[in-house]
Motif scaffolding. Structure first.
Motif, PDB file in Angstrom:
ATOM      1  N   TYR A  77       0.829  -1.207   0.000  1.00  0.00           N
ATOM      2  CA  TYR A  77       0.000   0.000   0.000  1.00  0.00           C
ATOM      3  C   TYR A  77       0.867   1.262   0.000  1.00  0.00           C
ATOM      4  O   TYR A  77       0.597   2.211  -0.751  1.00  0.00           O
ATOM      5  CB  TYR A  77      -0.948   0.014   1.199  1.00  0.00           C
ATOM      6  CG  TYR A  77      -1.814   1.254   1.226  1.00  0.00           C
ATOM      7  CD1 TYR A  77      -2.933   1.370   0.407  1.00  0.00           C
ATOM      8  CD2 TYR A  77      -1.486   2.329   2.051  1.00  0.00           C
ATOM      9  CE1 TYR A  77      -3.710   2.519   0.401  1.00  0.00           C
ATOM     10  CE2 TYR A  77      -2.254   3.479   2.048  1.00  0.00           C
ATOM     11  CZ  TYR A  77      -3.365   3.572   1.226  1.00  0.00           C
ATOM     12  OH  TYR A  77      -4.120   4.716   1.219  1.00  0.00           O
ATOM     13  N   GLU A  78       1.907   1.277   0.830  1.00  0.00           N
ATOM     14  CA  GLU A  78       2.774   2.454   0.888  1.00  0.00           C
ATOM     15  C   GLU A  78       3.444   2.712  -0.455  1.00  0.00           C
ATOM     16  O   GLU A  78       3.667   3.863  -0.835  1.00  0.00           O
ATOM     17  CB  GLU A  78       3.837   2.279   1.978  1.00  0.00           C
ATOM     18  CG  GLU A  78       3.284   2.202   3.398  1.00  0.00           C
ATOM     19  CD  GLU A  78       2.481   3.431   3.795  1.00  0.00           C
ATOM     20  OE1 GLU A  78       2.855   4.544   3.383  1.00  0.00           O
ATOM     21  OE2 GLU A  78       1.475   3.269   4.514  1.00  0.00           O
ATOM     22  N   SER A  79       3.740   1.662  -1.199  1.00  0.00           N
ATOM     23  CA  SER A  79       4.386   1.843  -2.499  1.00  0.00           C
ATOM     24  C   SER A  79       3.410   2.403  -3.540  1.00  0.00           C
ATOM     25  O   SER A  79       3.845   2.984  -4.537  1.00  0.00           O
ATOM     26  CB  SER A  79       4.963   0.511  -2.996  1.00  0.00           C
ATOM     27  OG  SER A  79       3.932  -0.376  -3.410  1.00  0.00           O
ATOM     28  N   LEU A  80       2.106   2.237  -3.309  1.00  0.00           N
ATOM     29  CA  LEU A  80       1.089   2.676  -4.268  1.00  0.00           C
ATOM     30  C   LEU A  80       0.380   3.956  -3.843  1.00  0.00           C
ATOM     31  O   LEU A  80      -0.228   4.631  -4.688  1.00  0.00           O
ATOM     32  CB  LEU A  80       0.043   1.565  -4.442  1.00  0.00           C
ATOM     33  CG  LEU A  80       0.550   0.239  -5.015  1.00  0.00           C
ATOM     34  CD1 LEU A  80      -0.531  -0.836  -4.853  1.00  0.00           C
ATOM     35  CD2 LEU A  80       0.929   0.399  -6.477  1.00  0.00           C
ATOM     36  N   ARG A  81       0.446   4.288  -2.588  1.00  0.00           N
ATOM     37  CA  ARG A  81      -0.346   5.387  -2.024  1.00  0.00           C
ATOM     38  C   ARG A  81      -0.117   6.722  -2.723  1.00  0.00           C
ATOM     39  O   ARG A  81      -1.062   7.470  -2.981  1.00  0.00           O
ATOM     40  CB  ARG A  81      -0.025   5.536  -0.540  1.00  0.00           C
ATOM     41  CG  ARG A  81      -0.832   6.601   0.182  1.00  0.00           C
ATOM     42  CD  ARG A  81      -0.240   6.883   1.546  1.00  0.00           C
ATOM     43  NE  ARG A  81       1.097   7.450   1.417  1.00  0.00           N
ATOM     44  CZ  ARG A  81       1.926   7.633   2.445  1.00  0.00           C
ATOM     45  NH1 ARG A  81       1.558   7.262   3.662  1.00  0.00           N
ATOM     46  NH2 ARG A  81       3.119   8.166   2.257  1.00  0.00           N
ATOM     47  N   ASP A  82       1.123   7.031  -3.025  1.00  0.00           N
ATOM     48  CA  ASP A  82       1.414   8.350  -3.595  1.00  0.00           C
ATOM     49  C   ASP A  82       0.878   8.515  -5.015  1.00  0.00           C
ATOM     50  O   ASP A  82       0.856   9.634  -5.549  1.00  0.00           O
ATOM     51  CB  ASP A  82       2.917   8.632  -3.558  1.00  0.00           C
ATOM     52  CG  ASP A  82       3.418   8.866  -2.137  1.00  0.00           C
ATOM     53  OD1 ASP A  82       2.567   9.086  -1.240  1.00  0.00           O
ATOM     54  OD2 ASP A  82       4.640   8.831  -1.915  1.00  0.00           O
ATOM     55  N   GLY A  83       0.443   7.422  -5.621  1.00  0.00           N
ATOM     56  CA  GLY A  83      -0.188   7.523  -6.929  1.00  0.00           C
ATOM     57  C   GLY A  83      -1.688   7.755  -6.851  1.00  0.00           C
ATOM     58  O   GLY A  83      -2.350   7.901  -7.883  1.00  0.00           O
ATOM     59  N   CYS A  84      -2.220   7.822  -5.631  1.00  0.00           N
ATOM     60  CA  CYS A  84      -3.657   8.032  -5.440  1.00  0.00           C
ATOM     61  C   CYS A  84      -3.948   9.523  -5.273  1.00  0.00           C
ATOM     62  O   CYS A  84      -3.078  10.311  -4.924  1.00  0.00           O
ATOM     63  CB  CYS A  84      -4.145   7.277  -4.205  1.00  0.00           C
ATOM     64  SG  CYS A  84      -3.890   5.485  -4.286  1.00  0.00           S
ATOM     65  N   ALA A  85      -5.188   9.887  -5.501  1.00  0.00           N
ATOM     66  CA  ALA A  85      -5.601  11.295  -5.417  1.00  0.00           C
ATOM     67  C   ALA A  85      -6.811  11.428  -4.503  1.00  0.00           C
ATOM     68  O   ALA A  85      -7.408  10.429  -4.080  1.00  0.00           O
ATOM     69  CB  ALA A  85      -5.946  11.816  -6.812  1.00  0.00           C
ATOM     70  N   LEU A  86      -7.145  12.665  -4.214  1.00  0.00           N
ATOM     71  CA  LEU A  86      -8.374  12.923  -3.474  1.00  0.00           C
ATOM     72  C   LEU A  86      -9.582  12.583  -4.345  1.00  0.00           C
ATOM     73  O   LEU A  86      -9.524  12.643  -5.567  1.00  0.00           O
ATOM     74  CB  LEU A  86      -8.445  14.393  -3.071  1.00  0.00           C
ATOM     75  CG  LEU A  86      -7.377  14.904  -2.111  1.00  0.00           C
ATOM     76  CD1 LEU A  86      -7.535  16.407  -1.921  1.00  0.00           C
ATOM     77  CD2 LEU A  86      -7.448  14.182  -0.770  1.00  0.00           C
ATOM     78  N   THR A  87     -10.672  12.232  -3.711  1.00  0.00           N
ATOM     79  CA  THR A  87     -11.929  12.047  -4.436  1.00  0.00           C
ATOM     80  C   THR A  87     -12.314  13.374  -5.097  1.00  0.00           C
ATOM     81  O   THR A  87     -12.085  14.452  -4.539  1.00  0.00           O
ATOM     82  CB  THR A  87     -13.030  11.595  -3.458  1.00  0.00           C
ATOM     83  OG1 THR A  87     -12.615  10.353  -2.868  1.00  0.00           O
ATOM     84  CG2 THR A  87     -14.355  11.398  -4.157  1.00  0.00           C
ATOM     85  N   ALA A  88     -12.872  13.301  -6.276  1.00  0.00           N
ATOM     86  CA  ALA A  88     -13.214  14.506  -7.041  1.00  0.00           C
ATOM     87  C   ALA A  88     -14.063  15.478  -6.224  1.00  0.00           C
ATOM     88  O   ALA A  88     -15.059  15.077  -5.604  1.00  0.00           O
ATOM     89  CB  ALA A  88     -13.961  14.118  -8.316  1.00  0.00           C
ATOM     90  N   GLY A  89     -13.623  16.726  -6.205  1.00  0.00           N
ATOM     91  CA  GLY A  89     -14.400  17.781  -5.572  1.00  0.00           C
ATOM     92  C   GLY A  89     -14.209  17.955  -4.091  1.00  0.00           C
ATOM     93  O   GLY A  89     -14.903  18.765  -3.460  1.00  0.00           O
ATOM     94  N   VAL A  90     -13.262  17.230  -3.481  1.00  0.00           N
ATOM     95  CA  VAL A  90     -13.098  17.276  -2.029  1.00  0.00           C
ATOM     96  C   VAL A  90     -12.786  18.688  -1.531  1.00  0.00           C
ATOM     97  O   VAL A  90     -13.412  19.180  -0.584  1.00  0.00           O
ATOM     98  CB  VAL A  90     -12.004  16.293  -1.563  1.00  0.00           C
ATOM     99  CG1 VAL A  90     -11.510  16.633  -0.161  1.00  0.00           C
ATOM    100  CG2 VAL A  90     -12.540  14.869  -1.581  1.00  0.00           C
ATOM    101  N   GLU A  91     -11.800  19.340  -2.133  1.00  0.00           N
ATOM    102  CA  GLU A  91     -11.361  20.647  -1.621  1.00  0.00           C
ATOM    103  C   GLU A  91     -12.497  21.670  -1.573  1.00  0.00           C
ATOM    104  O   GLU A  91     -12.722  22.287  -0.521  1.00  0.00           O
ATOM    105  CB  GLU A  91     -10.199  21.162  -2.468  1.00  0.00           C
ATOM    106  CG  GLU A  91      -9.738  22.577  -2.137  1.00  0.00           C
ATOM    107  CD  GLU A  91      -9.154  22.724  -0.754  1.00  0.00           C
ATOM    108  OE1 GLU A  91      -9.326  23.807  -0.164  1.00  0.00           O
ATOM    109  OE2 GLU A  91      -8.544  21.761  -0.257  1.00  0.00           O
ATOM    110  N   PRO A  92     -13.241  21.902  -2.665  1.00  0.00           N
ATOM    111  CA  PRO A  92     -14.336  22.872  -2.567  1.00  0.00           C
ATOM    112  C   PRO A  92     -15.442  22.451  -1.608  1.00  0.00           C
ATOM    113  O   PRO A  92     -16.048  23.308  -0.945  1.00  0.00           O
ATOM    114  CB  PRO A  92     -14.853  22.985  -4.007  1.00  0.00           C
ATOM    115  CG  PRO A  92     -14.337  21.783  -4.714  1.00  0.00           C
ATOM    116  CD  PRO A  92     -13.047  21.436  -4.055  1.00  0.00           C
ATOM    117  N   LEU A  93     -15.712  21.156  -1.489  1.00  0.00           N
ATOM    118  CA  LEU A  93     -16.731  20.698  -0.552  1.00  0.00           C
ATOM    119  C   LEU A  93     -16.352  21.026   0.884  1.00  0.00           C
ATOM    120  O   LEU A  93     -17.171  21.519   1.665  1.00  0.00           O
ATOM    121  CB  LEU A  93     -16.950  19.185  -0.696  1.00  0.00           C
ATOM    122  CG  LEU A  93     -17.772  18.713  -1.885  1.00  0.00           C
ATOM    123  CD1 LEU A  93     -17.741  17.195  -1.968  1.00  0.00           C
ATOM    124  CD2 LEU A  93     -19.206  19.210  -1.786  1.00  0.00           C
TER     125      LEU A  93
END
Length: 220
Positions: A77-93
């Motif tokens: 998981y740690e090797s793959l985690r940095d390739g993941c992103a926030l769910t769409a629209g998180v910041e404005p929500l």
């Protein structure tokens, strides 16, 4: 008193389901179990995680097997985690919610020492009055007792009856019920919609829909 949202992280604000399934398959390979697709994983996933492995094995993993599987999961998981992103629209929500004068916090079963810097890296910490990750052994307990401690730390200004936990697994709803809070479940994470719908709480396909349901649950 306004509505307080307790957000889950993995599979809710953080869109990491592909990484989680890949890491889980690496853990299963430790015992020569065949890999799961994302859909199979969502249909079979259980909390605590040790129960998930028990179901797949047909027995409880012994202590040595559990340590191997758990270590393999976290390593991959740690090797793959940095390739993941926030769910769409998180910041404005999140910004809109705090902009309304409402409060929110983050409670995850992801390890606290890994969670906090990740939340900071995405610039989200400022939105939360508190960020708590797991400080106990991974995979052997649900979220209920963690939520008890989380709400206690938030203080009396956050009342369970006006709190909504938004997460992606059945255990999130069970934890909310344990403390007298509400829950909304999101379909983008670790459980299939069919499993979430059986719990009897609102089920949302987007986080904006989840917030709308949360507001309906706790009307002024």
């Amino acid at each position: 008193m306004r509505v307080h949202i307790v957000w889950d992280w993995n599979g809710t604000l953080f869109d990491d389901i592909e990484a989680v399934v890949a890491a889980s398959n690496a853990a299963l390979a430790e015992l020569d179990l065949r890999p799961l697709t994302v859909q199979q994983y969502r249909e079979q996933y259980r909390v605590p995680v040790v129960d998930f492995y028990r179901e797949l094995l047909g027995r409880a993993p012994d202590p040595e097997e559990w340590l191997r599987m758990d270590a393999s999961f976290h390593r991959h998981y740690e090797s793959l985690r940095d390739g993941c992103a926030l769910t769409a629209g998180v910041e404005p929500l999140l910004s809109d919610w705090t902009g309304q004068g409402s409060s929110q916090s983050l409670l995850s079963m992801y390890g606290h020492e890994d969670l906090v810097p990740l939340v900071r890296r995405f610039g989200l910490e400022r939105h939360f009055v508190r960020v708590d990750g797991r400080v106990s052994t991974s995979g052997v307990s649900g979220k209920a007792e963690h939520l008890v401690r989380h709400l206690a730390a938030l203080g009396p200004e956050v009342a369970p009856a006006r709190t909504v936990l938004i997460g992606d697994v059945v255990d999130d709803a069970l934890a909310a019920a344990h403390v007298g809070a509400h829950a909304v479940l999101y379909t983008g994470g670790s459980h299939a919609r069919s499993a979430l719908e059986r719990v009897g709480v609102p089920v949302a396909d987007t986080l904006s829909q989840a917030i709308a349901y949360a507001q309906e649950l706790v009307k002024s």
